[in-house]
Design a protein around this motif. Structure first.
Motif: not given
Length: 103
Positions: A55-56, A76-80, A84-88
């Motif tokens: 969660d957040s 499953l978690l990749e899109p989340v 959220s911008g965490l992949t940046d």
């Protein structure tokens, strides 16, 4: 009541510190994750392949350490993480389909 969460420290095959996380990460246990991340200095591989829910509160903890994390995640978690911008901010790797977290 605290949601079940297991945190296991070790080493990634390349020698980098590794934190394997399993269970659910939510506001009831995000502090435990934060403490585990604080306990490791320098680069850290965080294996989230056994995380069933994030969660957040869990995202906030990961954001606080993003610049030094390599996250290993399931589809499953990749899109989340992307939304959220965490992949940046953190390096995110999708686990191979046959990946199993270390025991």
């Amino acid at each position: 009541m605290t949601t079940p969460l297991t945190l296991t420290s070790g080493r990634h095959p390349d020698g980098t510190a590794r934190l394997t996380v399993s269970g659910e990460i939510d506001m009831s246990n995000a502090g435990s994750l934060a403490q585990a991340l604080d306990d490791h200095t320098g680069p850290l591989v965080v294996d989230l392949t056994a995380v069933e829910y994030l969660d957040s509160a869990g995202l906030s903890v990961l954001f606080a350490h993003a610049e030094r994390l390599r996250l290993l995640v399931t589809p499953l978690l990749e899109p989340v993480l992307a939304v959220s911008g965490l992949t940046d901010l953190a390096t995110v790797h999708a686990a191979a389909p046959d990946h199993r977290p270390p025991a």
